[in-house]
Design an enzyme around this catalytic site. Structure first.
Site, PDB file in Angstrom:
ATOM      1  N   GLY A   1       0.799  -1.211   0.000  1.00 37.99           N
ATOM      2  CA  GLY A   1       0.000   0.000   0.000  1.00 37.99           C
ATOM      3  C   GLY A   1       0.830   1.259   0.000  1.00 37.99           C
ATOM      4  O   GLY A   1       0.316   2.358   0.020  1.00 37.99           O
ATOM      5  N   CYS A   2       2.152   1.105  -0.042  1.00 35.98           N
ATOM      6  CA  CYS A   2       3.038   2.261  -0.043  1.00 35.98           C
ATOM      7  C   CYS A   2       3.368   2.594  -1.493  1.00 35.98           C
ATOM      8  O   CYS A   2       3.898   1.773  -2.220  1.00 35.98           O
ATOM      9  CB  CYS A   2       4.319   1.933   0.727  1.00 35.98           C
ATOM     10  SG  CYS A   2       5.467   3.298   0.836  1.00 35.98           S
ATOM     11  N   VAL A   3       3.031   3.809  -1.929  1.00 34.24           N
ATOM     12  CA  VAL A   3       3.240   4.161  -3.333  1.00 34.24           C
ATOM     13  C   VAL A   3       4.671   4.683  -3.557  1.00 34.24           C
ATOM     14  O   VAL A   3       5.172   5.466  -2.781  1.00 34.24           O
ATOM     15  CB  VAL A   3       2.220   5.233  -3.768  1.00 34.24           C
ATOM     16  CG1 VAL A   3       2.289   5.427  -5.271  1.00 34.24           C
ATOM     17  CG2 VAL A   3       0.824   4.800  -3.369  1.00 34.24           C
TER      18      VAL A   3
END
Lengths: 111, 99, 123
Positions: free
Chosen positions: A109-111
């Site tokens: 979920g970390c862009v």
């Protein structure tokens, strides 16, 4: 596949410089990765890096920042369990930058 | 609540699980391979017939027709087209797709 | 999502862990959803209960063992884990075989809970 070289040994990374094999990680590799992020490692930095590695070994994921902050506060004391503290150590994001130095994959979920 | 099932009862337990858990008064919409469950002579026929006292059962007509099964729909099953599918979703507070 | 509107999200897990990618995908979506401060609950039924079986060792199949990650959910404030009683029994399992604390419930209780949700996501 990209790679980095530390002390004459080559390690595979992805295009963004994250280690492919978690087991490749050593303190020297961590130091090298910190240099690529322009982070000067101190004891406070290592505390977070070691925490992240322990967390990963236990749960097989890199924690989200919110979870990391809370867990650090619990383990290392409330003064360290703030995002401000973690961002001071890792200006480009504790999850992203610290995970890279710790040899972990980018958090989900970390862009 | 609208329950949507899309797997053949002969291949997967989706319909069975749906009928086990779904609360009375809900609606069940059978689409894709699940439309076989709504046809006469299939092994799940009695199971579905029992369920009709507790739920309203629908089947998607284009899927029945595509499979050549539209002439064999069990009595009590309401067939709907795509517009009817949308209406059913809109009429219910929530829905669950049983994959 | 706008502030103040907490919705009830239920993830229904019905597949065994390594044969298909559903279980892992569900877990990843759950972890991401945790960032939105919603009312999240996880249901394990049918073969989905196998996701929580203790003692998974995946070295031999060269897959990542993601079962320890279920233990991290608590730290993500995801505390509502429900397991359907009949699904456990049909597989010769009891609550003691599971790697996290769960609430075991009957199919009727589960059905009621499902009715209460704003969004139900299936995996």
């Amino acid at each position: 596949m990209a790679s980095i070289e530390v002390n004459g040994k080559s390690y595979e990374t992805d295009e963004e410089g994250y280690l492919i094999n978690l087991a490749d990680w050593t303190e020297e590799v961590g130091n090298y990765l910190a240099q690529t992020e322009s982070v000067v490692m101190t004891e406070a930095h290592w505390e977070v890096i070691n925490f992240l590695r322990d967390y990963y070994n236990e749960f097989q994921i890199a924690p989200a920042v919110r979870v990391l902050t809370k867990a650090i506060g619990k383990k290392l004391g409330p003064d360290k369990g703030t995002s401000q503290y973690l961002y001071e150590l890792f200006p480009y994001g504790p999850a992203k930058q610290a995970c890279k130095i710790a040899g972990l994959a980018k958090p989900t979920g970390c862009v | 609540m609208l329950h949507i099932v899309n797997k053949s009862p002969a291949e997967r337990n989706a319909l069975e699980s749906c009928l086990r858990v779904a609360q009375d008064g809900g609606a069940i919409l059978l689409i894709e391979d699940a439309v076989y469950a709504a046809t006469r002579g299939n092994a799940a026929e009695n199971h579905l017939r029992d369920a009709m006292s507790r739920f309203k059962v629908y089947a998607l007509a284009p899927d029945l027709e595509a499979r050549g099964m539209h002439e064999r729909v069990m009595e009590g099953v309401t067939t709907v087209d795509y517009g009817g599918f949308v209406d059913l979703v809109a009429q219910h507070k929530n829905c669950q797709s049983w994959l | 999502m706008s502030e103040g509107t907490v919705k009830k999200f239920m993830f229904v897990n019905r597949k065994a862990p390594y044969g298909t990618v559903y279980a892992l995908e569900s877990l990843e979506v759950v972890l991401i959803t945790a960032a939105f401060d919603q009312d999240v609950s996880l249901v394990f039924m049918d073969d989905g209960v196998f996701q929580l079986k203790q003692g998974q060792q995946t070295k031999g199949i060269e897959n990542k063992n993601f079962s320890p990650t279920y233990r991290a959910l608590d730290g993500y404030d995801i505390e509502k884990l429900y397991v359907e009683e009949e699904s456990l029994a049909a597989r010769g399992l009891t609550e003691d075989d599971l790697l996290v604390d769960v609430t075991v419930m009957s199919r009727a209780e589960l059905g009621n809970l499902m009715e209460e949700q704003d969004v139900v996501l299936s995996f």
